[in-house]
Design an enzyme around this catalytic site. Sequence first.
Site, PDB file in Angstrom:
ATOM      1  N   PHE A  82       0.857  -1.201   0.000  1.00  0.00           N
ATOM      2  CA  PHE A  82       0.000   0.000   0.000  1.00  0.00           C
ATOM      3  C   PHE A  82       0.889   1.245   0.000  1.00  0.00           C
ATOM      4  O   PHE A  82       0.657   2.191   0.747  1.00  0.00           O
ATOM      5  CB  PHE A  82      -0.919  -0.019   1.227  1.00  0.00           C
ATOM      6  CG  PHE A  82      -1.780  -1.257   1.307  1.00  0.00           C
ATOM      7  CD1 PHE A  82      -2.947  -1.350   0.554  1.00  0.00           C
ATOM      8  CD2 PHE A  82      -1.410  -2.336   2.095  1.00  0.00           C
ATOM      9  CE1 PHE A  82      -3.739  -2.496   0.614  1.00  0.00           C
ATOM     10  CE2 PHE A  82      -2.195  -3.487   2.155  1.00  0.00           C
ATOM     11  CZ  PHE A  82      -3.362  -3.565   1.405  1.00  0.00           C
ATOM     12  N   LEU A  83       1.932   1.194  -0.813  1.00  0.00           N
ATOM     13  CA  LEU A  83       2.918   2.277  -0.804  1.00  0.00           C
ATOM     14  C   LEU A  83       2.516   3.372  -1.765  1.00  0.00           C
ATOM     15  O   LEU A  83       2.202   3.097  -2.919  1.00  0.00           O
ATOM     16  CB  LEU A  83       4.286   1.726  -1.216  1.00  0.00           C
ATOM     17  CG  LEU A  83       4.757   0.483  -0.463  1.00  0.00           C
ATOM     18  CD1 LEU A  83       6.069  -0.017  -1.056  1.00  0.00           C
ATOM     19  CD2 LEU A  83       4.910   0.776   1.015  1.00  0.00           C
ATOM     20  N   GLU A 123       3.621   6.580  -4.007  1.00  0.00           N
ATOM     21  CA  GLU A 123       4.827   7.146  -4.583  1.00  0.00           C
ATOM     22  C   GLU A 123       5.135   8.457  -3.874  1.00  0.00           C
ATOM     23  O   GLU A 123       4.231   9.237  -3.575  1.00  0.00           O
ATOM     24  CB  GLU A 123       4.639   7.393  -6.077  1.00  0.00           C
ATOM     25  CG  GLU A 123       4.686   6.106  -6.860  1.00  0.00           C
ATOM     26  CD  GLU A 123       4.543   6.340  -8.347  1.00  0.00           C
ATOM     27  OE1 GLU A 123       4.887   7.428  -8.827  1.00  0.00           O
ATOM     28  OE2 GLU A 123       4.068   5.415  -9.019  1.00  0.00           O
ATOM     29  N   LYS A 139      -6.475  -5.289  -1.730  1.00  0.00           N
ATOM     30  CA  LYS A 139      -5.740  -4.263  -2.470  1.00  0.00           C
ATOM     31  C   LYS A 139      -6.657  -3.529  -3.446  1.00  0.00           C
ATOM     32  O   LYS A 139      -6.693  -2.301  -3.493  1.00  0.00           O
ATOM     33  CB  LYS A 139      -4.560  -4.911  -3.208  1.00  0.00           C
ATOM     34  CG  LYS A 139      -3.760  -3.966  -4.092  1.00  0.00           C
ATOM     35  CD  LYS A 139      -3.119  -2.872  -3.264  1.00  0.00           C
ATOM     36  CE  LYS A 139      -2.521  -1.770  -4.125  1.00  0.00           C
ATOM     37  NZ  LYS A 139      -1.209  -2.046  -4.637  1.00  0.00           N
ATOM     38  N   LEU A 178      -9.621  14.044   0.310  1.00  0.00           N
ATOM     39  CA  LEU A 178     -10.809  14.858   0.044  1.00  0.00           C
ATOM     40  C   LEU A 178     -10.443  16.114  -0.744  1.00  0.00           C
ATOM     41  O   LEU A 178     -11.223  17.054  -0.791  1.00  0.00           O
ATOM     42  CB  LEU A 178     -11.479  15.274   1.364  1.00  0.00           C
ATOM     43  CG  LEU A 178     -12.250  14.193   2.118  1.00  0.00           C
ATOM     44  CD1 LEU A 178     -12.920  14.790   3.359  1.00  0.00           C
ATOM     45  CD2 LEU A 178     -13.310  13.532   1.242  1.00  0.00           C
ATOM     46  N   GLN A 179      -9.266  16.101  -1.346  1.00  0.00           N
ATOM     47  CA  GLN A 179      -8.829  17.301  -2.056  1.00  0.00           C
ATOM     48  C   GLN A 179      -9.231  17.189  -3.531  1.00  0.00           C
ATOM     49  O   GLN A 179      -8.805  16.274  -4.221  1.00  0.00           O
ATOM     50  CB  GLN A 179      -7.298  17.382  -1.920  1.00  0.00           C
ATOM     51  CG  GLN A 179      -6.670  18.622  -2.490  1.00  0.00           C
ATOM     52  CD  GLN A 179      -7.060  19.880  -1.726  1.00  0.00           C
ATOM     53  OE1 GLN A 179      -7.287  19.843  -0.520  1.00  0.00           O
ATOM     54  NE2 GLN A 179      -7.165  20.982  -2.445  1.00  0.00           N
ATOM     55  N   GLY A 214      -9.316  17.840  -7.555  1.00  0.00           N
ATOM     56  CA  GLY A 214      -8.181  18.035  -8.455  1.00  0.00           C
ATOM     57  C   GLY A 214      -8.583  17.799  -9.896  1.00  0.00           C
ATOM     58  O   GLY A 214      -9.780  17.727 -10.212  1.00  0.00           O
ATOM     59  N   CYS A 265      -1.296   3.323 -10.195  1.00  0.00           N
ATOM     60  CA  CYS A 265      -2.138   2.331  -9.506  1.00  0.00           C
ATOM     61  C   CYS A 265      -3.631   2.543  -9.672  1.00  0.00           C
ATOM     62  O   CYS A 265      -4.336   1.642 -10.143  1.00  0.00           O
ATOM     63  CB  CYS A 265      -1.807   2.299  -8.032  1.00  0.00           C
ATOM     64  SG  CYS A 265      -0.203   1.572  -7.716  1.00  0.00           S
TER      65      CYS A 265
END
Length: 430
Positions: A143-144, A146, A195, A241-242, A244, A251
């Site tokens: 669950f990485l 970037e 996942k 919650l931003q 964009g 992913c």
Amino acid sequence: MVGTGYVGLTTGACLASLGHRVVCADVDVAKVHRLRAGHVSILEPGLSELVNEGLAAGRLEFVVGAAQAVVDAEVVFLCVPTPMGAGGAADLAAVESVIAEVRTVLPVGCVVVNKSTVPVGTAARVSALLKRKDVPVVSNPEFLREGTAVRDFLNPDRIVVGCDTQDAAERVAALYARLGAPTVLTDAASAELVKYAANCFLAMKLSYVNAIAELCERLGADVADVTEGMGYDRRIGQSFLQPGPGWGGSCLPKDTHALVQVAGAVGFDFPLLTATIDTNTRQRERVVSKIRHAAGGRLRGKRIGLLGLAFKAGTDDLRDSPALAVAELLLAEGAELTGYDPGVRGEVPGVRVVDDAYAAVKGADVVALLTEWPEFRCLDWSRVAELVDSPLVVDTRNHLDPDALQRCGLTWWGVGRGPANPLQVLAAVV
Ligand code: UDX
């Protein structure tokens, strides 16, 4: 560790830092040589330091080819790419070719771990391909994120390990014991689904927020206040919650399409998920229509200065970047694009990539902020105001300080913070 991409290299270096002996393999000979010399080409804070510490301590090695890495391994992690294949399904060619390479050289009783995001049922399929009754196959999704991969690895919200053999799952979970994270031990199919279910939920949350932002514009509400008010509800939370320009990266787009495929394969229609994807496509179009509007209704021949190209700040990754999707749509309407991203060097089709933000906005009819790099907040906006042809800044992430821009004579257009006329809105809804 088979594969030294974001996931393999981070997992390898972090496991070495936890005291394990790790051998990382890759098919790219030049990359292996660079890594042996301690050169990490991925932009990932803390990774280079961990790789060099691991090399110096003799706990981390790099070799060419999977077979060499697995010969005396107790646990073999598969961290190879699973790109989006035909029709949105995950392409497992790399996983299959590694299995073919290592199946006869795996030590008796070792454990094979799927770290790559793979469709539900892959652990069973890998097991069938291995044809090794003594080698259990475990699903242990990562669950990485970037840009924070090392921090995420060392401070995980949870560890998920799935296997139909309890003992093998416990052996893999023990590798992470020092991290003290909540651990979910389950069957392989459930671990594989965790996942997808998590990433698709995050994508759904973002599409929902982007839709709420659009509604805010029409109703004259402020999405920043709306999401703050929502986020204090602990069942919802403040993160993700931003609004964009749409979600992207290596992913979420891949995993949402893959889960649609996985569901379809078992006859399950998943309209919630297809709407999540469609909303994201629409979000990119919405950004373009805003830029078009700012440019006076037509994009042909207009100069657009793009601030940010990567799919999010803190990375140089352009994979499925909403910024590039927006750029493509702008180009299709005849706009001329100049772009700057602190993490991105090299070529981007159709965009003249320049070395600093001021060069990107020079002569622009519209400036569009697409990636939320902190340095964009600190630009000298009066200098920007002097450089642009028209003073319009479309901030697709509500990243900038509108007052600071306005003080410099620039017009700021954000997302979901529209100046709708309350009386008109009232008339429309009552
Ligand atoms: C994601 C998952 O978070 C991670 O757990 C998984 O293992 C890999 O996929 P990543 O792709 O690195 O990580 O990016 P993430 O930080 O999750 O952002 C995904 C996209 O959502 C980006 O395009 C980002 O800009 C966007 N985003 C994120 C928003 O638009 N708003 C937000 O509030 C958060």
